[in-house]
Design an enzyme around this catalytic site. Structure first.
Site, PDB file in Angstrom:
ATOM      1  N   ASN A   1       0.745   7.045   2.979  1.00  0.00           N
ATOM      2  CA  ASN A   1       1.714   6.142   3.793  1.00  0.00           C
ATOM      3  C   ASN A   1       3.162   6.731   3.882  1.00  0.00           C
ATOM      4  O   ASN A   1       4.133   5.626   4.290  1.00  0.00           O
ATOM      5  CB  ASN A   1       1.528   4.907   3.547  1.00  0.00           C
ATOM      6  CG  ASN A   1       0.068   4.365   3.752  1.00  0.00           C
ATOM      7  OD1 ASN A   1      -0.659   5.077   4.685  1.00  0.00           O
ATOM      8  ND2 ASN A   1      -0.616   3.303   3.025  1.00  0.00           N
TER       9      ASN A   1
ATOM     10  N   ASP B  18       2.040   2.386   8.185  1.00  0.00           N
ATOM     11  CA  ASP B  18       0.913   1.811   7.873  1.00  0.00           C
ATOM     12  C   ASP B  18       1.259   0.163   7.098  1.00  0.00           C
ATOM     13  O   ASP B  18       1.058   0.151   5.988  1.00  0.00           O
ATOM     14  CB  ASP B  18      -0.144   2.437   6.973  1.00  0.00           C
ATOM     15  CG  ASP B  18      -1.656   2.095   7.046  1.00  0.00           C
ATOM     16  OD1 ASP B  18      -1.923   0.739   7.475  1.00  0.00           O
ATOM     17  OD2 ASP B  18      -2.506   2.769   6.760  1.00  0.00           O
TER      18      ASP B  18
ATOM     19  N   ASP C 260       0.743  -1.399   0.137  1.00  0.00           N
ATOM     20  CA  ASP C 260       0.019   0.074  -0.190  1.00  0.00           C
ATOM     21  C   ASP C 260       0.997   1.323   0.070  1.00  0.00           C
ATOM     22  O   ASP C 260       0.555   2.022   0.782  1.00  0.00           O
ATOM     23  CB  ASP C 260      -0.992  -0.030   1.113  1.00  0.00           C
ATOM     24  CG  ASP C 260      -2.168   0.816   0.646  1.00  0.00           C
ATOM     25  OD1 ASP C 260      -2.512   1.135  -0.128  1.00  0.00           O
ATOM     26  OD2 ASP C 260      -2.819   1.200   1.866  1.00  0.00           O
TER      27      ASP C 260
ATOM     28  N   LYS D 107       1.772   4.640  -1.206  1.00  0.00           N
ATOM     29  CA  LYS D 107       1.245   5.877  -1.690  1.00  0.00           C
ATOM     30  C   LYS D 107       1.605   6.904  -0.681  1.00  0.00           C
ATOM     31  O   LYS D 107       1.955   7.057   0.338  1.00  0.00           O
ATOM     32  CB  LYS D 107      -0.347   5.433  -1.691  1.00  0.00           C
ATOM     33  CG  LYS D 107      -0.843   5.318  -0.188  1.00  0.00           C
ATOM     34  CD  LYS D 107      -2.344   5.009  -0.373  1.00  0.00           C
ATOM     35  CE  LYS D 107      -2.918   4.533   0.935  1.00  0.00           C
ATOM     36  NZ  LYS D 107      -4.542   4.336   0.899  1.00  0.00           N
TER      37      LYS D 107
ATOM     38  N   THR E 220      -4.787   0.288  -2.960  1.00  0.00           N
ATOM     39  CA  THR E 220      -5.291   1.316  -3.240  1.00  0.00           C
ATOM     40  C   THR E 220      -5.444   1.697  -4.948  1.00  0.00           C
ATOM     41  O   THR E 220      -4.303   1.343  -5.616  1.00  0.00           O
ATOM     42  CB  THR E 220      -4.594   2.839  -2.584  1.00  0.00           C
ATOM     43  OG1 THR E 220      -4.703   2.566  -1.324  1.00  0.00           O
ATOM     44  CG2 THR E 220      -5.372   4.010  -3.095  1.00  0.00           C
TER      45      THR E 220
END
Length: 358
Positions: A174, A190, A169, A171, A209
């Site tokens: 994070n 995260d 994840d 992005k 995501t």
């Protein structure tokens, strides 16, 4: 997983998860109220469907932390194993804090209540990298600064991959800034949907995501460490231009663009971007997982190894801020964001976007 610390182990019941050994759990998780040790602000500064992050201040030392409160039960299911996996990843990084693990946010303490667990994390004074993009400060992200941030992101990713952990994840939400932008470093955070990837054990899950998810996720194929490298390529594109490379008018169009690798470099977005940066993006946004660079090969790429493309303060075009995406993928049949059984009946689960922060 030979590099695990003595207190950690692979979760025997859940493929892809780490666990804290039973004999260490009692000493790790504190049962007294967190408010007996910290002043906790009532209003969260970040929120998801199942988690809220609040600023807290240690009563004795005055040191500020970020307390991530996570619900243990979601949709009548116990998710404590997933929370302990995130704790285990953070504990692993903490054991290597003077090495590559220094690019991972630090875990200070863990508290538990009947309904929640609270992870007390170091406070990143600069907030999320996404906030920089949302507030229109992305005009200050010269290629020189993007190179710096991408190197640090990859240093953190190398640590995770060296321990067979895929973040899954990556992005801007994070990626945390350790100080005031732009004079700061970054840390990754995260790890709630991160997974351990081991030879001979397939991990197939619907997570991530939409704008950053790799093709193998959409195709319900086995996940690998290379799944993170796709997200690295998307991140590089976003930070350099302010635009998502695959963003469509809706999620179906976005997914189609990802699956078909509809990648283009518009002149008005890349006028001031070096050829080496474009080559880096092309080498990471490869549909075939085996064709992507590894995390360490990314660090050795000419774009990140060579001379800085432009000195700090070099003017560059400004772009509209990237829309902050706070969503993840789930199965439209059972709403699971983890491994489900709908594929047994349907051939592959159907993807649905949910507005939550994983």
């Amino acid at each position: 997983m030979s590099k695990l610390t003595h207190e950690l182990c692979l979760n025997p019941k859940h493929v892809g998860l780490l666990s804290v050994k039973d004999e260490f759990v009692e000493g790790l998780i504190r049962q007294e109220p967190i408010t007996s040790v910290y002043h906790v602000e009532q209003a969260p500064f970040a929120r998801g469907k199942f988690a809220a992050v609040r600023k807290c201040t240690h009563k004795q030392t005055g040191v500020e932390y970020a307390a991530k409160f996570i619900r243990k039960r979601r949709r009548a299911m116990d998710h404590q194993q997933d929370i302990m996996h995130e704790v285990a990843v953070l504990r692993l990084a903490g054991a290597y804090s003077t090495l590559d693990g220094a690019r991972i946010v630090r875990l200070h303490e863990v508290y538990e209540t009947p309904s929640e667990m609270a992870l007390v994390l170091e406070m990143a004074a600069g907030g999320e990298l996404q906030w920089v993009l949302d507030t229109g400060e992305d005009e200050q992200l010269s290629e020189h600064l993007v190179v710096k941030f991408m190197r640090q992101i990859l240093e953190g990713l190398c640590f995770l991959h060296d321990h067979d952990i895929a973040h899954l994840d990556l992005k801007p939400q994070n990626i945390l800034l350790t100080g005031r932008f732009p004079d700061c470093d970054i840390k990754l955070c995260d790890f709630g949907i991160s997974r351990v990837i081991q030879p001979g054990m397939e991990v197939r899950e619907i997570l991530g995501t939409p704008d950053y998810v790799a093709p193998e996720i959409l195709n319900y194929e086995p996940i690998s460490l290379s799944t993170d490298i796709w997200s690295v390529g998307v991140l590089a594109y976003v930070l350099l231009t302010g635009f998502s490379p695959f963003g469509g008018d809706n999620k179906q169009e976005t997914f189609c663009n990802i699956s078909q690798n509809n990648l283009n470099f518009q002149d008005d977005c890349f006028d001031n971007v070096s050829p080496a940066a474009l080559d880096f993006i092309r080498a990471t946004l490869v549909v075939n997982q085996n064709g992507r660079l590894t995390a360490r090969e990314c660090l050795e790429h000419a774009w990140l190894q060579g001379p800085q493309p432009s000195p700090p303060g070099t003017p560059r075009k400004t772009f509209p801020p990237v829309v902050s995406v706070v969503s993840c993928l789930s199965c439209s049949q059972c709403s699971s964001s983890a491994q489900c059984h709908c594929a047994d009946k349907l051939g592959s689960p159907l993807l649905l976007e949910r507005s939550i922060i994983c």
